[in-house]
Design a protein around this motif. Structure first.
Motif, mmCIF file in Angstrom:
data_model
loop_
_atom_site.group_PDB
_atom_site.id
_atom_site.type_symbol
_atom_site.label_atom_id
_atom_site.label_comp_id
_atom_site.label_asym_id
_atom_site.label_seq_id
_atom_site.Cartn_x
_atom_site.Cartn_y
_atom_site.Cartn_z
ATOM 1 N N CYS A 669 47.374 29.984 38.593
ATOM 2 C CA CYS A 669 48.349 29.103 38.173
ATOM 3 C C CYS A 669 47.849 27.768 38.565
ATOM 4 C CB CYS A 669 49.346 29.738 37.914
ATOM 5 S SG CYS A 669 49.474 30.643 36.804
ATOM 6 N N LEU A 688 40.866 32.761 27.662
ATOM 7 C CA LEU A 688 42.066 31.271 27.639
ATOM 8 C C LEU A 688 42.879 32.008 27.627
ATOM 9 C CD1 LEU A 688 39.324 29.307 25.541
ATOM 10 C CD2 LEU A 688 39.224 29.428 27.846
ATOM 11 N N ARG A 689 43.435 32.775 26.102
ATOM 12 C CA ARG A 689 44.776 33.383 25.888
ATOM 13 C C ARG A 689 45.099 33.863 26.865
ATOM 14 N NH1 ARG A 689 45.209 32.402 20.734
ATOM 15 N NH2 ARG A 689 43.794 32.248 19.255
ATOM 16 N N GLN A 692 46.555 30.851 28.909
ATOM 17 C CA GLN A 692 47.312 30.293 28.378
ATOM 18 C C GLN A 692 48.746 30.877 28.357
ATOM 19 O OE1 GLN A 692 47.500 27.589 27.415
ATOM 20 N NE2 GLN A 692 49.651 27.923 26.105
ATOM 21 N N ARG A 693 48.794 32.566 28.703
ATOM 22 C CA ARG A 693 50.092 33.306 28.439
ATOM 23 C C ARG A 693 50.660 33.368 30.291
ATOM 24 N NH1 ARG A 693 47.762 38.876 28.611
ATOM 25 N NH2 ARG A 693 47.690 38.406 30.572
ATOM 26 N N CYS A 695 49.187 31.113 32.521
ATOM 27 C CA CYS A 695 49.522 29.702 33.678
ATOM 28 C C CYS A 695 50.175 28.491 32.599
ATOM 29 C CB CYS A 695 48.505 29.548 33.723
ATOM 30 S SG CYS A 695 48.326 31.189 35.776
ATOM 31 N N ALA A 696 50.529 28.744 31.706
ATOM 32 C CA ALA A 696 51.093 27.796 30.316
ATOM 33 C C ALA A 696 51.811 26.095 30.295
ATOM 34 C CB ALA A 696 51.965 28.387 29.296
ATOM 35 N N PRO A 699 48.103 25.112 34.975
ATOM 36 C CA PRO A 699 46.503 26.438 34.015
ATOM 37 C C PRO A 699 45.708 25.742 35.327
ATOM 38 C CG PRO A 699 47.312 23.449 32.795
ATOM 39 C CD PRO A 699 48.191 23.972 33.327
ATOM 40 N N PRO A 723 43.124 28.160 22.642
ATOM 41 C CA PRO A 723 44.219 27.774 23.470
ATOM 42 C C PRO A 723 44.689 26.128 23.612
ATOM 43 C CG PRO A 723 44.112 29.985 24.440
ATOM 44 C CD PRO A 723 43.077 29.066 23.257
ATOM 45 N N ASN A 725 45.373 23.192 25.928
ATOM 46 C CA ASN A 725 45.509 22.525 26.496
ATOM 47 C C ASN A 725 44.389 22.930 28.033
ATOM 48 O OD1 ASN A 725 46.587 24.635 27.238
ATOM 49 N ND2 ASN A 725 48.393 24.288 28.650
ATOM 50 N N LEU A 726 43.543 23.307 27.517
ATOM 51 C CA LEU A 726 42.405 24.004 29.102
ATOM 52 C C LEU A 726 41.385 23.241 28.438
ATOM 53 C CD1 LEU A 726 42.458 27.636 29.346
ATOM 54 C CD2 LEU A 726 43.607 25.664 31.137
ATOM 55 N N ARG A 864 39.651 19.729 25.167
ATOM 56 C CA ARG A 864 40.197 20.174 23.649
ATOM 57 C C ARG A 864 39.474 21.202 23.185
ATOM 58 N NH1 ARG A 864 43.317 19.783 20.269
ATOM 59 N NH2 ARG A 864 45.065 20.997 21.546
#
Length: 898
Positions: A669, A688-689, A692-693, A695-696, A699, A723, A725-726, A864
């Motif tokens: 993170c 990726l998930r 996201q889980r 470090c939402a 990131p 996800p 936002n990465l 995105r």
């Protein structure tokens, strides 16, 4: 070519005995050694004129025929120099018989019946004293002894009761009288089965056998003393004719003798140090005469090696022209045999001394005898039919299943391995993968199979003048777990689309262009992660033996141990591999016929390192995966990439971590260094998930993926649910073939190949979804890579065809004119120097390894991942674009460099 003259050539120690044309000559020998499925071919006597004192050519020939671990070529080796002084033809034939009659070649030994009898008779003496028995009686007795029927039995004892007398009479009949009668009938020739060896001597033409009336009279004429009045040449020809007759009979193909069908190669005789006038030359001369005079073919291929050309009036051809010389000899031998020319069966070849060792790199190790037909195996008893009938239904269910059935139409061979349909197909009779969601994969296969029929029709319309070749696409077409709406074979589909595009371009050429090649594509499945590549390659090896137009294999998809073994096995059967996408270091080391289109992992690690330096990222974290059911040791791509990254980054790289579902990503993170995903695309969505889980809200700042991530980015169903936002930066092997680059090339008018490629992939009658059209799909990275791989082979074949047909008034295409090894050499020749300008970039490979040097790699960025319609943007690159430079720098990309 030149007329044969004896020339003394200086020895060249330490040189490879195969100069220019040597590999093509060995390929010709391999073709001649393999027996045709129907009939038999005429086999010449190759007289190889080799410089005295040069490296041992005979060792290369012995390795070719004698170093297969299972079924070897039946062969005999005779060094003429080692023969006893004064030894004649009988001594030479005895040595050949000794070497050939042993059971040492992975098949039943060759049984000699006529030659041993003739040779035995020539060693008998019927010269007796005054009290000696009659010579004819002695000969009969010895012949009976030789047949194992010379048992005289004990004399009948006088007296005894009736039962004893009867038993003694019966015993005498069985032990003495009956065998004597049977032997007399056999030598008379009246019983076809028992007397076959004896009657043959009375039917053959040497020594005028009819003058002797019976076999016994003819046999007397062959014994010591009696044959002094016969012509020596006639005696030797009889002996040689009997030897060849035994080979002919051993190689007959009769339905009721399965053992004869198990002989899948010719017999080879290697004569070393042959000098005109010696016994080796005499054997060659007599062999020529016997073949001319009897009009019979035999399965004996003779390779005579000597420093001087033969004295017979024959043209000596350079070894590089052996294929052409053999074709001319085949056309001319019927007339030369009819005219009984002294060199009718002789084909002299001049073996020069190579200037450099590079000319002979990659000599084949050994020729493996092909497997015999399945129905000729020894272990098939008559009762097997009943067992097969009882178990037929179950066997069909386990070997084939729904969607995996054998077919009589087209070239189709498949079998069920586990739950996957493995094998090959060139027609709609077999379309691989009937899983839900794989409609586009099936659609491109059907398009390819329809193109196959169109290519065959175009070839017929051209009068069979255009070069015609076959390539196999071997990939992973089954086995991936998918949702019903998920396309899981995007990379394989794209590679098939690239090959279809290359073939589509050929079909647009007019039938009046005889130099333009036509291509047939065979689709083959090696199973998930290429785990069943072994059975698939074995089927392809059989196809290569049957189809002379098959020149190579494209594809292989993933750098795994199974893939490396498949590449090695394809090399063993003589099929080159042109790999569009695989890049694991050393993946092609088992093959001398390997060419790679994409840059190796060492270059990808260099791209990561240079990109990090350019962005001033001081350290890196690496995560890797190997795919479900695989290990790091089996995954060559991941293991070598991780090792290359460790070597490049050194202490600035944290110890690589194997990512698995459930792995905590909390330490990443807000990470400011370079976070590298170096695993398989199939786990990238889970990776990726996990980010996201954990470090939402914070990131990592620099997420970078390897080129396997490209397979994920090419899958719109997976991207839409990713996800959002990465931002992701990932490696591309074909950044020069994006829609933006292709459109720029078409508008500038300076890059016709890319403009033409854009026109093909945008057409409505090729791909199921035209590419680079308004609102349409992106081109797909592997489309251009497979297009380049296929086009390279086609251009090589066209170049070879042009040279073969130079000056030919009737250039009808002959598939046997080009072999896979020759095609591979021509591809290397064409991409040497300035390289091959492909759609995916300039390709220039190391001729030893087949691996590209300075092939273009780029970093592509998407802000995105779920935005499928947004085209990735190139931000960094290494390697050359279209002009070769020895050491191009890596740099940030601008519109001018893309």
């Amino acid at each position: 070519m030149r007329e044969s003259t004896a020339q003394e050539q200086q020895p060249t120690p330490g040189r490879d005995p195969l100069p220019d044309g040597g590999l093509d000559f060995l390929a010709l020998l391999a073709r001649l050694l393999r027996r045709p499925r129907r009939g038999d071919r005429r086999l010449p006597v190759f007289w190889l004129v080799h410089p005295t004192g040069a490296a041992d050519l005979m060792s290369v020939l012995r390795r070719l025929v004698g170093q297969s671990p299972h079924r070897r070529v039946p062969h005999a080796v005779v060094d003429v120099r080692t023969l006893p002084e004064g030894a004649g033809l009988p001594a030479v034939l005895r040595e050949l018989h000794r070497q050939l009659c042993v059971e040492a070649f992975g098949a039943e030994r060759i049984r000699f019946r006529h030659y041993p009898l003739a040779d035995w008779l020539m060693q008998q003496s019927l010269t007796f004293g005054v009290e000696a028995e009659d010579g004819r009686s002695a000969l009969v007795r010895r012949l009976r002894d030789r047949r194992g029927q010379g048992m005289t039995g004990e004399p009948l004892a006088p007296g005894g009761d009736a039962a004893t007398v009867v038993s003694q009479v019966l015993f005498w009949l069985v032990r003495r009288a009956v065998p004597s009668v049977v032997f007399r009938i056999a030598v008379s020739g009246r019983l076809p089965v028992l007397g076959r060896p004896y009657s043959w001597f009375m039917r053959q033409q040497y020594l005028a056998p009819q003058q002797s009336v019976t076999f016994l009279g003819f046999a007397e004429r062959l014994t010591t003393g009696w044959r002094d009045g016969e012509q020596p040449d006639q005696v030797d020809k009889l002996l040689l004719h009997a030897f060849l007759e035994d080979l002919r009979q051993a190689y007959r193909r009769r339905p009721w003798r399965p053992s004869e069908w198990r002989r899948t190669t010719s017999v080879v005789l290697l004569l070393d140090h042959v000098v005109p006038g010696d016994q080796g030359h005499r054997l060659v001369r007599l062999l020529n005469d016997v073949r001319n005079e009897t009009g019979r073919n035999d399965p004996l291929l003779v390779l005579a090696v000597g420093a001087e050309p033969p004295p017979e009036p024959a043209v000596v051809t350079p070894l590089a022209d052996a294929e052409e010389a053999y074709d001319e000899w085949v056309e001319g031998v019927p007339e030369a045999r009819r005219l009984r020319r002294p060199a009718a069966w002789l084909l002299p070849l001049e073996v020069g001394v190579p200037d450099t060792g590079a000319q002979t790199r990659g000599a084949p190790r050994g020729f493996a005898a092909p497997d015999p037909p399945w129905w000729s195996r020894r272990f098939l008893p008559a009762g097997l039919c009943l067992v097969l009938l009882a178990a037929g239904g179950a066997w069909v269910g386990t070997r084939w299943g729904s969607g995996c059935l054998p077919s009589l139409s087209g070239q189709v061979k498949v079998e069920l391995v586990g739950s996957e349909c493995v094998g090959y197909s060139d027609s709609e009779a077999q379309v691989f993968n009937d899983d839900p969601g794989q409609d586009r994969l099936r659609a491109i296969q059907r398009r390819i199979f329809a193109q196959n029929r169109a290519a065959e029709r175009a070839w017929e319309r051209s009068g069979k003048r255009r070069p015609f070749l076959t390539l196999v696409y071997l990939g992973t077409l089954t086995g991936n777990p998918t949702r019903e709406d998920e396309e899981s074979y995007v990379s394989e589909r794209e590679e098939l689309e690239g090959m279809a595009t290359a073939r589509y371009a050929l079909l647009q050429i007019s039938a009046g262009a005889p130099g333009a090649a036509l291509l047939r594509i065979v689709v083959a499945n090696g199973g998930r992660q290429m785990r069943h590549a072994g059975p698939a390659v074995r089927m392809l090896a059989e196809l290569a033996r049957e189809d002379r137009t098959l020149l190579g294999v494209v594809g292989l998809v993933e750098s795994r141990r199974n893939t490396a073994e498949a590449i090695g096995e394809l090399n063993r059967v003589g099929l080159p591999v042109i790999a569009p996408n695989i890049s694991g270091d050393g993946i092609g080391s088992r093959s001398r016929l390997y060419i790679q289109v994409s840059a190796p992992n060492t270059e990808q690690a260099r791209l990561f390192h240079e990109y990090a330096r350019a962005r001033r990222l001081t350290d890196a974290h690496v995560y890797y995966t190997t795919g479900e059911g695989s290990s790091l040791a089996e995954d060559i791509y991941v293991s070598t990439l991780v090792a290359d990254l460790e070597q490049r980054f050194g202490d600035r790289l944290a110890r690589p971590v194997q990512w698995q579902p459930g792995t905590s990503m909390a330490r990443e993170c807000g990470y400011a260094g370079m976070l590298v995903f170096a695993g398989r695309w199939s786990e990238f969505d889970g990776f990726l998930r996990a980010l996201q889980r954990d470090c939402a809200n914070n990131p990592p700042r620099n997420l970078v993926g390897n080129d396997s991530v490209n397979r994920y980015m090419a899958n719109p169903q997976l991207r839409r649910s990713a996800p959002g936002n990465l931002p992701v930066t990932y490696v591309s092997k074909a950044s020069l073939a994006t829609c933006a680059v292709l459109r720029a090339a078409a508008s500038s008018g300076r890059d016709e190949p890319r403009a033409t490629f854009l026109r093909w992939i945008s057409s409505d009658d090729l791909l199921d979804r035209p590419r680079c059209t308004p609102g349409g799909d992106q081109v797909g990275e592997r489309v251009s890579l497979a297009y380049d791989a296929t086009t390279m082979v086609v251009r090589a074949v066209e170049s070879l065809a042009t040279r073969l047909h130079h000056g030919d008034d009737s250039p009808r295409w002959r598939p046997e004119a080009i072999n896979p090894v020759g095609m591979h050499a021509e591809v290397l020749r064409q991409i040497d120097g300035d390289g091959y300008r492909g759609i995916s970039g300039l390709l220039r490979v190391d001729v030893d390894t087949g691996v590209p040097a300075q092939k273009r790699l780029a970093m592509m960025r998407v802000e995105r991942v779920p935005d499928v319609a947004d085209e990735p943007v190139e931000v960094f690159h290494c390697g050359v674009a279209d002009t070769w430079r020895p050491d191009p720098p890596c740099a940030a990309s601008t519109p001018a460099t893309r």
